[in-house]
Design an enzyme around this catalytic site. Structure first.
Site, PDB file in Angstrom:
ATOM      1  CE  LYS C  80      -0.854   4.025   5.457  1.00 52.62           C
ATOM      2  NZ  LYS C  80      -0.421   5.151   6.778  1.00 52.62           N
ATOM      3  CB  SER C 155      -3.410   7.379   6.882  1.00 52.43           C
ATOM      4  OG  SER C 155      -2.044   7.131   7.196  1.00 52.43           O
ATOM      5  CB  SER C 179      -1.090   7.493  10.090  1.00 53.09           C
ATOM      6  OG  SER C 179      -1.806   8.501   9.557  1.00 53.09           O
TER       7      SER C 179
END
Lengths: 95, 484, 492
Positions: C80, C155, C179
């Site tokens: 990420k 997210s 997330s």
């Protein structure tokens, strides 16, 4: 606690965000709605409940007082948008 | 006609002491003054994304030590908090400080004013926090520069109660506090370099009024003298305002040492709203009683404790004990000299340190640490005086040589032939010679002019170049004058 | 197109047995990224050169043989884009950090590299991890490999999509309010959020410091256990990292759950927003667990209903402070020709941050501001404790091994469906937020499909530091079912 455009303008100033007058109504409406969600908390009795600032109970760890870092100025200035004489350059600060 | 209102001055201080650790409070960068800009920073000091603070153990221990020395309560569970505001010298946009739960609360420091008056100045709190960097303006065209070297320097902010009543009291308090932190070794106390900084909250109120007046916070005070001057100026300014029917405005004012006045400072943040909240990156600080006890055990003796002990053990007066314990180096010097002078009277040692040594140091503009005469040498000199090897007068001569060139007093005495003559025979021979030379004076003495004894002593001393033991001379002389 | 990208454990075995080289495997992943990323948009930055170089190095390490070959040697992963990677651009999907190249490495990526992993690139996400649909990214939304018109969740949507579409072997995400778990649920993958403090946050760009936690995003539970084994552990650079030994997660997987008591909170199952298809999938999963010898125990977590307001006070408050450092002075975006300091701040931040980030900064600033702190922030912190105590009481009194809930109220929604209304978006996290507030470990794993054929996920919540229990419960379920083997259309 009613949220007005003035409230949002003040908060934006505190947070150093330029918000145009065109954007202001939408932000005001959205933040007012979100804060509306929060109203349900008022009814919860919380007297004597210790506020919880950390997800896990622990105490602060300490490191030994030792110098381990050396000069890394070049590396740390590399991302800066405006640099002069080894310093970060900003508009003139008036005190 | 109304009687003019008399005013009382009320002063509270916020003192930022930079703690003398090796590394910074939350990272392993050196805690050192005076390096080239931004050469003593890392991603933590410069608040790069994703980096985290880790507390320096020495900061915590120095804070506890200072708290104990200020007779404060050490909070068993205290916490760091973020103080949020934007400024280029504050790279994270928040200062890691302590707010609701500071490490130290409710302490005090006793101060001694002229005439032996002692006053207790309350310490509201002291808390650990991080220092900001520096914005540089001077000589830079159309811009300011940001140097973050100072960012991350550990601070202990000490906040007093509004207990001080004058510039003079404030000066005494600051000297005492600075002496204390130096004594503990937690801060070098250098106000010019900013390692001991003071902001003063000054207000006035009519004498007898209990409510506090509106205060002005005065900043940029880089010496104790300037603190005192700024308070005097500010009190006058506020009285003038009030007398003219105007109100004092709560504001921050900058002291300008060149102009000799304070002036209002344009707001750093127009609306001060620091939005403090507990620092989520740092769990609470928990201090167990055993740790406090261990720190107390290895703390140096405090100036006040030393003061009491000097009076008791050495029989010193308030004044002498005060002078000798004002600085740790001074007290250490004195005690080392007493040790070396044994069994000479410590009071005599105190006199020598305060009169002979301090006198010369003051004239030379030097500190005790600069003294060319080391404590052990002074002690040995006084020991020789006590043992009758030299007279007090000779001791002063020898001390003069020691000041000029250092060196051991015994060697100076030997080389210069200054050893006191106590030999009965040698003195008798000299007394005999002097008496023979002055038959008229003997007659006058015997006729009752007893003050002539001093004349004879003087003549003998002159002849023996001051080295004769005055006690022996007196004895022999009296015996001879009264015998025949 | 082939779907031959292996799971992490399969990859390790194939690499060990020389059935494939890391160069081949990494090359295959990069090829899939090249094919699929233009539509899926899972990656912000692909480091093809760095990855191939690391792969060749890994192959040399394996070829040299001997003992002590690190466990993930040659395994290509996606990270990420909020983990700082030294020398590799790290954007947090924000215009603010579009050009930011960190001079340091996050502890998580450092541990993965030390374990031999190959980093393919940095995955797309909601800007500063603020969002539940990946639509707040300044690099455009990620598309769900199961249906390109839909969100992969957020997210960590890029990481989830990359795993689901077989663009990598496994990925790393972060979870502040769901997330990792919500995108895992919406993409038919596994996502684990460890106990707060189990994994170091150093070098992870902060959203809400007291809630953020990094975790693995994988195709199955076994892979998650392998990755967590590498990621977890104490770190002297993070003062909130837990200093306790890391148990053998992989070794604990094959336990029996006979006699385990699995709590089922009434408040979750009876939630109004819960889609009937999700409820049905959860009920089917309960039946599987009963067959495996576990007991389903109805429990109550009464403060659950207050999770959303509590979270949306605490998280934005911390974020408003964490994001103050983006001022255009030391790194990141700076506005052109600032006329003074105020202008520098206000315009830099207005230009650098997107609307959702600004909304949360203002919200957070407001709840901390003078006069409102007690009514909002302190109140929320008190309710947070009540929420945490709910869980502790349930685990204790009901002697639970794990708690079972739905992960998200519904399957993947259409892009654009909620991004005009922040409140409806926030409700996507209704089942995951409590866990962050309480600091507990939890994971999401696939447990069915809805009427459109979209994946449905369920959540297993554990006691503090008992990641082993949720991994075991997840693993035995996957041994008995095959939801986790399904491949999305675009990847098959």
């Amino acid at each position: 606690m009613s949220i007005t455009e003035d409230t949002i303008r003040h908060v934006a100033t505190l947070a150093r965000l330029e918000i145009s007058s065109a954007e202001l109504p939408a932000y005001t409406g959205q933040i007012a709605r979100i804060l509306g969600l929060m109203e349900q908390l008022r009814a919860i009795p919380t007297d004597g409940v210790e506020p919880m600032s950390h997800a896990v109970e622990m105490t602060i760890p300490e490191r030994l007082d030792q110098v381990v870092n050396t000069d890394q100025r070049a590396l740390l200035l590399a991302n800066a948008p405006d640099v002069e004489a080894g310093c970060f350059r900003v508009p003139k600060i008036i005190e | 006609m109304t009687t003019p209102v008399r005013y009382e001055t009320v002063i509270g201080l916020e003192i930022h002491t930079q703690l003398a650790t090796r590394s910074k409070i939350f990272c392993g960068c050196p805690n050192r003054f005076g390096a080239a800009p931004n050469t003593q920073i890392c991603p933590v000091c410069a608040a790069f994304p994703g980096v985290l603070p880790v507390l320096n153990q020495a900061v915590l221990e120095m804070a506890i030590m200072t708290g104990l020395a200020l007779h404060g309560e050490i909070r068993a569970r205290n916490e760091f908090a973020r103080k949020n505001y934007f400024y280029p010298d504050l790279p994270a946009g928040y200062q890691i400080s302590q707010f609701e739960l500071p490490i130290i609360e409710r302490g005090h420091l006793m101060i001694e004013l002229e005439g032996g008056v002692r006053r207790r100045i309350g310490i509201t709190r002291a808390h650990m926090e991080v220092d900001a960097g520096k914005n540089l303006h001077e000589g830079i065209q159309g811009a300011s520069w940001v140097d973050l070297n100072r960012t991350g320097t550990p601070l202990l902010e000490i906040v007093t109660e509004p207990d001080l009543r004058s510039a003079v009291e404030t000066g005494v308090f600051l000297k005492k506090l600075r002496g204390l932190v130096r004594h503990l070794g937690v801060c070098d106390g250098n106000m010019e370099e900013g390692s001991f900084r003071c902001d003063a909250n000054v207000s006035i109120r009519p004498l007898g009024e209990h409510r506090l007046g509106t205060r002005a916070e005065i900043k940029n005070l880089n010496s104790i003298r300037n603190v005192m001057r700024a308070i005097d100026y500010e009190v006058e300014r506020q009285i003038d305002l009030v007398e003219c029917g105007e109100a004092v405005v709560q504001e921050t004012r900058l002291w300008d040492a060149n102009q000799n006045h304070t002036r209002t400072m344009r707001g750093k943040e127009e609306a001060h709203d620091y939005r403090y909240f507990p620092e989520p990156d740092l769990p609470p600080v928990v201090i167990v009683p055993e740790r406090i006890a261990a720190i107390r055990a290895r703390m140096p003796e405090l100036p006040d404790e030393k003061f009491a002990r000097f009076q008791k053990d050495y029989g010193l007066s308030d004044y002498d004990a005060g002078v000798l314990t004002a600085e740790r180096e001074m007290a250490d010097y004195f005690e080392a000299a007493v040790q070396a002078a044994q069994p000479a009277d410590p009071k005599g040692v105190a006199n020598w340190v305060m009169v002979e040594l301090l006198g010369r140091l003051n004239r030379a503009g030097q500190e005790i640490g600069d003294s060319p005469v080391v404590a052990a040498s002074l002690g040995r000199l006084l020991r020789m005086m006590h043992d009758g090897v030299i007279s007090g007068k000779i001791a002063k001569t020898v001390f003069g040589h020691m000041w000029e060139g250092g060196g051991d007093p015994a060697r100076i005495v030997a080389e210069q032939g200054l050893v006191q003559v106590s030999d009965q025979g040698a003195i008798e021979a000299e007394v005999e010679r002097v008496l023979v030379a002055h038959p008229d004076k003997i007659a006058q003495y015997r006729a009752g002019k007893s003050q002539l004894l001093g004349f004879f002593v003087g003549e003998i001393m002159k002849a023996m170049r001051g080295k004769a033991n005055p006690g022996v001379v007196n004895g022999v002389l009296k015996e001879k004058l009264e015998r025949s | 197109m082939d779907a031959s990208i292996p799971t992490l454990v399969q990859a390790v075995e194939a690499l060990q047995q020389r059935q494939i080289s890391s160069e081949e495997l990494t090359g295959a992943c990069l090829q899939r990224i090249a094919d699929l990323n233009p539509t899926v948009n899972a990656f912000i930055t692909v480091d093809a050169e760095g990855a191939m170089q690391a792969a060749r190095q890994a192959d040399q390490v394996r070829a040299a043989g001997g003992g002590g070959i690190p466990p993930l040697t040659g395994v290509p992963l996606a990270i990420k884009d909020l983990f700082c990677t030294a020398g590799l651009r790290t954007t947090c999907a924000s215009r603010m950090l579009e050009q930011f190249v960190p001079p340091y490495e996050s502890t998580v990526t450092a541990r993965l590299r030390e374990a031999g992993a190959v980093i393919l690139g940095k995955t797309n996400m909601d800007e500063f991890a603020m969002g539940s649909s990946n639509e707040t990214s300044c690099f455009g939304p990620v598309r769900n490999p199961w249906d390109l018109a839909r969100t992969p969740g957020g997210s960590s949507g890029g990481s989830a999509a990359a795993v689901a579409a077989r663009m990598c072997v496994a990925a790393i995400g972060t979870d502040t309010g769901g997330s990792i778990r919500q995108p895992a649920a919406l993409t038919g993958t596994v996502g684990l959020k460890p106990t707060y403090g189990r994994v170091s946050r150093f070098g992870m760009i902060a959203f809400a410091s007291s809630l953020d936690q990094a975790g693995p995003m994988t195709r199955d539970i076994r892979d998650a256990a392998w990755l967590l084994q590498v990621m977890a552990g104490h770190d002297p650079k993070d003062s909130t990292a837990i200093n306790q030994p890391v148990p053998d997660y992989v070794g604990a997987l094959d336990r029996s759950i006979q006699g385990w008591r699995i709590g089922l909170p009434a408040e979750y199952v009876q939630s109004n927003g819960l889609h009937p298809d999700v409820r049905a999938a959860l009920e089917a999963a309960m039946a599987v667990y009963r067959e495996l010898g576990a007991e389903i125990v109805p429990i109550s977590l009464p403060y659950t209903q207050h999770a959303i307001p509590t979270y949306y006070i605490i998280a934005p408050a911390e974020a408003s402070s964490n994001l103050a450092r983006y001022d255009g002075i030391r790194f990141g975006h700076r506005c052109a020709h600032p006329k003074d300091l105020k202008d520098l701040y206000a315009r830099t931040r207005a230009e650098g941050f997107g609307a959702e980030v600004k909304r949360r900064i203002m919200l957070g600033t407001y709840v901390l501001s003078s006069g409102y702190y007690d009514a909002y922030y302190r109140k929320a912190q008190r309710v947070r404790r009540l929420i945490a105590e709910d869980f502790a009481r349930a685990f204790q009194e009901e002697r639970l091994s794990v708690i079972l809930t739905p992960t998200a109220p519904e399957s993947a929604f259409l892009l654009g469906a909620k991004n005009q209304d922040p409140v409806s978006m926030y409700l996507s996290d209704i089942f995951t937020i409590n866990v962050n507030l309480a600091g507990l470990p939890a994971l999401s794993l696939p447990c069915g499909r809805d009427a459109h054929g979209l994946p449905i996920g369920m959540q297993l919540i554990g006691r503090p530091l008992d990641e082993s229990a949720i991994l075991t419960a997840g693993h035995v379920y996957q041994q008995a079912t095959d939801w986790h083997l399904a491949v999305p259309g675009c990847a098959s």
